[in-house]
Write a protein that holds these residues in place. Structure first.
Motif, PDB file in Angstrom:
ATOM      1  N   GLN A  33       0.811  -1.216   0.000  1.00 31.72           N
ATOM      2  CA  GLN A  33       0.000   0.000   0.000  1.00 31.72           C
ATOM      3  C   GLN A  33       0.849   1.273   0.000  1.00 31.72           C
ATOM      4  O   GLN A  33       0.507   2.250  -0.677  1.00 31.72           O
ATOM      5  CB  GLN A  33      -0.987   0.002   1.159  1.00 31.72           C
ATOM      6  N   ASN A  34       1.950   1.294   0.733  1.00 31.77           N
ATOM      7  CA  ASN A  34       2.796   2.499   0.761  1.00 31.77           C
ATOM      8  C   ASN A  34       3.411   2.788  -0.603  1.00 31.77           C
ATOM      9  O   ASN A  34       3.474   3.938  -1.024  1.00 31.77           O
ATOM     10  CB  ASN A  34       3.877   2.388   1.834  1.00 31.77           C
ATOM     11  N   GLN A  40       0.992   7.004  -6.591  1.00 30.80           N
ATOM     12  CA  GLN A  40      -0.167   7.837  -6.900  1.00 30.80           C
ATOM     13  C   GLN A  40       0.084   9.306  -6.556  1.00 30.80           C
ATOM     14  O   GLN A  40      -0.286  10.191  -7.327  1.00 30.80           O
ATOM     15  CB  GLN A  40      -1.411   7.315  -6.180  1.00 30.80           C
ATOM     16  N   VAL A  41       0.713   9.543  -5.420  1.00 35.20           N
ATOM     17  CA  VAL A  41       1.003  10.935  -5.025  1.00 35.20           C
ATOM     18  C   VAL A  41       1.995  11.559  -6.001  1.00 35.20           C
ATOM     19  O   VAL A  41       1.821  12.705  -6.428  1.00 35.20           O
ATOM     20  CB  VAL A  41       1.539  10.994  -3.574  1.00 35.20           C
ATOM     21  N   ALA A  57      -2.422  15.570   2.713  1.00 33.21           N
ATOM     22  CA  ALA A  57      -3.874  15.534   2.485  1.00 33.21           C
ATOM     23  C   ALA A  57      -4.207  14.674   1.265  1.00 33.21           C
ATOM     24  O   ALA A  57      -5.150  13.870   1.298  1.00 33.21           O
ATOM     25  CB  ALA A  57      -4.411  16.949   2.301  1.00 33.21           C
ATOM     26  N   SER A  58      -3.411  14.818   0.211  1.00 30.27           N
ATOM     27  CA  SER A  58      -3.618  14.004  -0.994  1.00 30.27           C
ATOM     28  C   SER A  58      -3.404  12.534  -0.691  1.00 30.27           C
ATOM     29  O   SER A  58      -4.189  11.677  -1.109  1.00 30.27           O
ATOM     30  CB  SER A  58      -2.667  14.441  -2.109  1.00 30.27           C
ATOM     31  N   ARG A  59      -2.353  12.244   0.045  1.00 26.98           N
ATOM     32  CA  ARG A  59      -2.046  10.859   0.402  1.00 26.98           C
ATOM     33  C   ARG A  59      -3.169  10.270   1.251  1.00 26.98           C
ATOM     34  O   ARG A  59      -3.573   9.123   1.061  1.00 26.98           O
ATOM     35  CB  ARG A  59      -0.710  10.786   1.141  1.00 26.98           C
ATOM     36  N   SER A  60      -3.698  11.050   2.177  1.00 28.72           N
ATOM     37  CA  SER A  60      -4.774  10.574   3.044  1.00 28.72           C
ATOM     38  C   SER A  60      -6.037  10.256   2.240  1.00 28.72           C
ATOM     39  O   SER A  60      -6.679   9.229   2.464  1.00 28.72           O
ATOM     40  CB  SER A  60      -5.071  11.624   4.107  1.00 28.72           C
ATOM     41  N   LEU A  66      -8.011   3.755  -1.669  1.00 34.32           N
ATOM     42  CA  LEU A  66      -7.290   2.502  -1.874  1.00 34.32           C
ATOM     43  C   LEU A  66      -7.911   1.365  -1.062  1.00 34.32           C
ATOM     44  O   LEU A  66      -7.909   0.220  -1.487  1.00 34.32           O
ATOM     45  CB  LEU A  66      -5.814   2.693  -1.494  1.00 34.32           C
ATOM     46  N   TRP A  67      -8.476   1.680   0.089  1.00 37.25           N
ATOM     47  CA  TRP A  67      -9.091   0.652   0.934  1.00 37.25           C
ATOM     48  C   TRP A  67     -10.425   0.172   0.387  1.00 37.25           C
ATOM     49  O   TRP A  67     -10.976  -0.827   0.868  1.00 37.25           O
ATOM     50  CB  TRP A  67      -9.235   1.153   2.371  1.00 37.25           C
TER      51      TRP A  67
END
Length: 157
Positions: A33-34, A40-41, A57-60, A66-67
């Motif tokens: 996932q990381n 993606q970021v 914020a984008s990553r969050s 993603l989940w």
């Protein structure tokens, strides 16, 4: 005429192969996932050059999306298992659902691959999955499968 189980066997196998690929992709997404989020970021327009707060914020927001994959795979698994069991009943509505899954799934995967929202290794699995769905479409459109699910014409009185 070919027995329904023989006629439907390729369709059911391809449903299960597609399900297996979905489960594999969900598991790999969870494990990596990381890496997926980093990709993606880094590929979002303007985000890599933003402030640390904007990147976080984008990553969050990407992480929450993603989940959705494991949840959607669970729902798909239930639907696929039910469809595979119901195919033997010869219901046209089940046949049409499988046909829609093959077409919509293929189109969705082509979009995901072309949009490059995921790392190359994920797109590779998505290409394989799209090929499986194309095979499913071909299997569902075979004359013997189509005739198995043909509209029932009421007998004349």
């Amino acid at each position: 005429m070919t027995a329904p189980s023989t006629t439907l066997k390729p369709v059911i196998r391809l449903l299960y192969v597609n399900l297996g690929l979905s489960v594999l992709l969900a598991a790999l997404t969870f494990v990596f996932q990381n890496d997926v989020l980093d990709y993606q970021v880094l590929t979002m327009p303007g985000v890599p050059h933003g402030t640390a707060a904007e990147i976080a914020a984008s990553r969050s927001s990407l992480e929450s999306v993603l989940w959705l994959r494991p949840v959607s795979v669970l729902v798909i698994a239930i639907v696929y298992l039910r469809l595979a069991a119901r195919l033997h009943l010869g219901r046209r509505s089940t046949y049409l659902r499988v046909l829609v899954i093959a077409i919509a799934g293929f189109a969705g995967l082509v979009y995901l691959v072309l949009s490059a929202q995921f790392p190359l290794w994920m797109r590779g699995i998505q290409v394989v999955q799209a090929i499986v769905l194309l095979g499913l479409l071909a299997a569902v459109l075979r004359p013997e499968v189509r005739s198995h699910f043909a509209k029932k014409v009421p007998a004349a009185a």
